[in-house]
Design a protein around this motif. Structure first.
Motif, PDB file in Angstrom:
ATOM      1  N   ALA A 116     -11.485   4.123  -8.750  1.00 12.58           N
ATOM      2  CA  ALA A 116     -12.173   5.591  -8.198  1.00 12.58           C
ATOM      3  C   ALA A 116     -10.846   5.093  -7.141  1.00 12.58           C
ATOM      4  N   LEU A 117     -10.448   6.719  -6.470  1.00 13.07           N
ATOM      5  CA  LEU A 117      -9.407   6.722  -5.004  1.00 13.07           C
ATOM      6  C   LEU A 117     -10.166   7.224  -3.481  1.00 13.07           C
ATOM      7  N   THR A 118      -9.616   6.187  -2.896  1.00  9.43           N
ATOM      8  CA  THR A 118     -10.308   5.924  -1.673  1.00  9.43           C
ATOM      9  C   THR A 118      -9.380   7.265  -1.231  1.00  9.43           C
ATOM     10  N   SER A 166      -2.779  -1.265  -2.841  1.00  9.99           N
ATOM     11  CA  SER A 166      -3.298  -0.174  -2.824  1.00  9.99           C
ATOM     12  C   SER A 166      -2.878   1.029  -2.723  1.00  9.99           C
ATOM     13  N   ILE A 167      -3.942   2.335  -3.297  1.00 10.38           N
ATOM     14  CA  ILE A 167      -3.287   3.339  -3.132  1.00 10.38           C
ATOM     15  C   ILE A 167      -4.481   4.556  -2.385  1.00 10.38           C
ATOM     16  N   VAL A 168      -3.885   5.243  -1.299  1.00 10.80           N
ATOM     17  CA  VAL A 168      -4.920   6.230  -0.523  1.00 10.80           C
ATOM     18  C   VAL A 168      -4.215   7.415  -0.642  1.00 10.80           C
ATOM     19  N   GLY A 169      -5.403   8.703  -0.540  1.00 11.19           N
ATOM     20  CA  GLY A 169      -5.438   9.937  -0.252  1.00 11.19           C
ATOM     21  C   GLY A 169      -5.467  10.515   0.371  1.00 11.19           C
ATOM     22  N   ILE A 170      -5.473  11.962   0.732  1.00 12.12           N
ATOM     23  CA  ILE A 170      -6.115  12.920   1.347  1.00 12.12           C
ATOM     24  C   ILE A 170      -6.652  14.052   0.712  1.00 12.12           C
ATOM     25  N   GLY A 171      -7.832  14.554   1.054  1.00 10.45           N
ATOM     26  CA  GLY A 171      -8.467  15.739  -0.223  1.00 10.45           C
ATOM     27  C   GLY A 171     -10.058  14.960  -0.061  1.00 10.45           C
ATOM     28  N   ASP A 172      -9.796  14.414  -1.278  1.00  5.98           N
ATOM     29  CA  ASP A 172     -11.251  14.452  -2.297  1.00  5.98           C
ATOM     30  C   ASP A 172     -11.496  15.198  -2.674  1.00  5.98           C
ATOM     31  N   PHE A 173     -10.410  15.634  -3.775  1.00  3.76           N
ATOM     32  CA  PHE A 173      -9.832  16.007  -5.099  1.00  3.76           C
ATOM     33  C   PHE A 173     -11.347  16.432  -5.932  1.00  3.76           C
ATOM     34  N   LYS A 174     -11.650  17.158  -6.183  1.00  2.00           N
ATOM     35  CA  LYS A 174     -12.311  17.021  -7.633  1.00  2.00           C
ATOM     36  C   LYS A 174     -11.313  15.923  -9.102  1.00  2.00           C
ATOM     37  N   GLY A 175     -12.295  15.131  -9.293  1.00  2.00           N
ATOM     38  CA  GLY A 175     -12.131  14.099  -9.630  1.00  2.00           C
ATOM     39  C   GLY A 175     -11.516  12.837  -9.456  1.00  2.00           C
ATOM     40  N   ALA A 176     -10.926  12.363  -8.003  1.00  2.00           N
ATOM     41  CA  ALA A 176     -10.950  11.558  -7.256  1.00  2.00           C
ATOM     42  C   ALA A 176     -12.143  10.304  -7.151  1.00  2.00           C
ATOM     43  N   VAL A 193       0.826  -0.834   0.512  1.00  2.00           N
ATOM     44  CA  VAL A 193      -0.191   0.063   0.006  1.00  2.00           C
ATOM     45  C   VAL A 193       0.687   1.253  -0.268  1.00  2.00           C
ATOM     46  N   LEU A 194       0.053   2.183  -0.584  1.00  2.00           N
ATOM     47  CA  LEU A 194       1.159   3.409  -0.796  1.00  2.00           C
ATOM     48  C   LEU A 194       0.552   5.044   0.177  1.00  2.00           C
ATOM     49  N   ILE A 195       0.195   4.994   0.906  1.00  2.00           N
ATOM     50  CA  ILE A 195      -0.339   6.459   1.832  1.00  2.00           C
ATOM     51  C   ILE A 195       0.131   7.658   1.258  1.00  2.00           C
ATOM     52  N   CYS A 196      -0.709   8.113   0.475  1.00  2.00           N
ATOM     53  CA  CYS A 196      -0.046   9.382   0.002  1.00  2.00           C
ATOM     54  C   CYS A 196      -0.876  10.697   0.833  1.00  2.00           C
ATOM     55  N   GLY A 197       0.073  11.971   1.148  1.00  3.10           N
ATOM     56  CA  GLY A 197      -1.020  12.928   1.668  1.00  3.10           C
ATOM     57  C   GLY A 197      -1.841  13.508   1.362  1.00  3.10           C
ATOM     58  N   ASN A 198      -1.661  13.493  -0.069  1.00  3.22           N
ATOM     59  CA  ASN A 198      -2.644  14.475  -0.974  1.00  3.22           C
ATOM     60  C   ASN A 198      -3.352  13.467  -1.823  1.00  3.22           C
ATOM     61  N   ASP A 199      -4.539  13.887  -2.749  1.00  4.47           N
ATOM     62  CA  ASP A 199      -4.996  13.389  -3.747  1.00  4.47           C
ATOM     63  C   ASP A 199      -4.166  14.336  -4.817  1.00  4.47           C
ATOM     64  N   ILE A 200      -3.558  14.765  -5.219  1.00  2.00           N
ATOM     65  CA  ILE A 200      -2.699  15.039  -6.103  1.00  2.00           C
ATOM     66  C   ILE A 200      -1.171  13.995  -6.368  1.00  2.00           C
ATOM     67  N   LEU A 201      -1.596  13.153  -4.916  1.00  2.00           N
ATOM     68  CA  LEU A 201      -0.168  12.849  -5.370  1.00  2.00           C
ATOM     69  C   LEU A 201      -0.455  11.009  -5.636  1.00  2.00           C
ATOM     70  N   ALA A 202      -1.994  11.271  -5.127  1.00  2.00           N
ATOM     71  CA  ALA A 202      -2.180   9.976  -5.037  1.00  2.00           C
ATOM     72  C   ALA A 202      -2.552   9.540  -6.505  1.00  2.00           C
ATOM     73  N   MET A 203      -3.092  10.725  -6.700  1.00  2.05           N
ATOM     74  CA  MET A 203      -3.453  10.572  -9.004  1.00  2.05           C
ATOM     75  C   MET A 203      -2.434  10.121  -9.828  1.00  2.05           C
ATOM     76  N   GLY A 204      -0.978  10.508  -8.906  1.00  2.08           N
ATOM     77  CA  GLY A 204      -0.215  10.561  -9.624  1.00  2.08           C
ATOM     78  C   GLY A 204       0.893   9.362 -10.215  1.00  2.08           C
ATOM     79  N   ALA A 205       0.353   8.768  -8.738  1.00  2.00           N
ATOM     80  CA  ALA A 205       0.411   7.768  -8.309  1.00  2.00           C
ATOM     81  C   ALA A 205      -0.210   6.487  -9.041  1.00  2.00           C
TER      82      ALA A 205
END
Length: 349
Positions: A292-294, A276-286, A248-260
């Motif tokens: 779809a991004l957790t 697994s890849i997860v982010g923080i923020g729930d930005f537009k497009g997540a 699993v890769l925990i990303c500090g925000n959704d921008i990084l998670a989308m790149g991952a």
């Protein structure tokens, strides 16, 4: 025969065109919340028709409000800040305020310089992003006795009213989700934390929560990546190409998670089957990206609306009881990008 320029419209001309008194027109500019919507609309129409422009320089000399609010954000590049600023702007506009918007690029000295410019323009209030700022910024606000709110982060003991989400809680939520799924081989990707108390709070609590569960993140798997889909894709691609791979890769925000997520796709990895890849923020497009991004939702629009309502109230009713702040709680959003780790060894041949 000489030509004469028409006389500039004054407040009397506006009052006549709107069929109201001059004092009502003055109230429209300085305290629009006190007028009925129909009256405001009639005066606005008269202002447009006459082309009246009020002299703000003369008004501020006499202590009349400028009806502007200075909004300082770290960057204009990311949709999440656009959402919060738009909601704030729409809310204060209902009370007759216009915003002056500037970004400081996570540079606290630049933030101070911009704040001085705002105050020179006689803004009626100031919005700062986050909780941590240079001491000179706080001193300047205190010396000018100008209403201020801290937007995006929430902390009960903040120096000024804070309206936002608890970033520690957001980080804890995503770490606990990963732990609950059964992951023990965890990698993390966070943005630089200089001048960014949001990223720092998330990063520290993620590592602390993992450590409390007996999970140590190997140093090569502790990535620091700038806010960029291309950069995070590049860093994640190198991570996934290692002789051992996290589950699993925990990303500090959704921008990084989308790149991952793009990196996983380019590396031929299944998400969440292989990682697994997860982010923080729930930005537009997540929610539209595949899979779809957790993530943890930070309610940007609600934060912007509440901050706008509070600051407008602080400006228009300065003697009111102070409000300590508003906690806009984060929410874990589980989607398709996370799942339990696959069984067996995670070695690359």
């Amino acid at each position: 025969m000489p030509e004469f320029k028409s006389k500039k419209a004054d407040i009397i001309a506006v009052a006549k065109a709107a069929r109201v008194s001059a004092s009502t027109v003055s109230r429209y500019f300085n305290h629009p919340e006190l007028l009925k919507p129909a009256t405001r609309k009639r005066i606005e129409s008269a202002v447009r028709k006459t082309g009246y422009i009020r002299n703000r320089a003369a008004q501020t000399i006499h202590g009349i409000r400028s009806a502007t609010i200075g909004v300082l954000i770290p960057t204009l590049d990311h949709a999440i800040f656009a959402e919060v600023v738009q909601a704030f702007s729409d809310t204060v506009a209902e009370q007759g305020f216009t915003i002056l918007l500037a970004s400081h690029g996570y540079d606290l000295e630049r933030e101070y310089a911009i704040l001085r410019k705002f105050l020179e323009h006689r803004v009626d209030g100031v919005v700062l992003t986050g909780l941590d700022h240079d001491a000179a910024v706080f001193q300047l606000i205190d010396s000018q006795q100008i209403p201020c709110v801290l937007m995006w982060n929430y902390a009960a003991g903040a120096r000024y009213p804070s309206i936002g989400a608890d970033n520690e809680e957001a980080g804890r939520m995503i770490a606990e989700h990963v732990i609950a799924l059964g992951h023990a081989r965890v990698a993390c990707m966070f943005p630089p934390t200089d001048g960014n108390d949001r990223a720092l709070a998330r990063r520290d609590i993620v590592y602390a929560t993992l450590a409390a569960a007996g999970i140590a993140v190997p140093e090569p798997w502790q990535l620091t990546t700038v806010y960029s889909i291309s950069e995070s894709k590049e860093d994640a691609t190198r991570l996934f190409a290692g002789t051992q791979r996290p589950t699993v890769l925990i990303c500090g925000n959704d921008i990084l998670a989308m790149g991952a997520l793009y990196a996983a796709q380019a590396s031929g990895l299944d998400v969440p089957g292989d990682i697994s890849i997860v982010g923080i923020g729930d930005f537009k497009g997540a929610s539209e990206i595949e899979p779809a991004l957790t993530t943890v939702r930070l309610p940007a629009r609600r934060i912007g609306r509440k901050a706008g309502q509070l600051l407008a109230a602080m400006i228009t009713a300065p003697g009111a009881e102070p409000v300590p702040g508003i906690d806009c709680a984060p929410e874990l959003i589980i989607r398709q990008s996370s799942g339990p780790p696959a069984k067996g060894e995670f070695l690359i041949d």
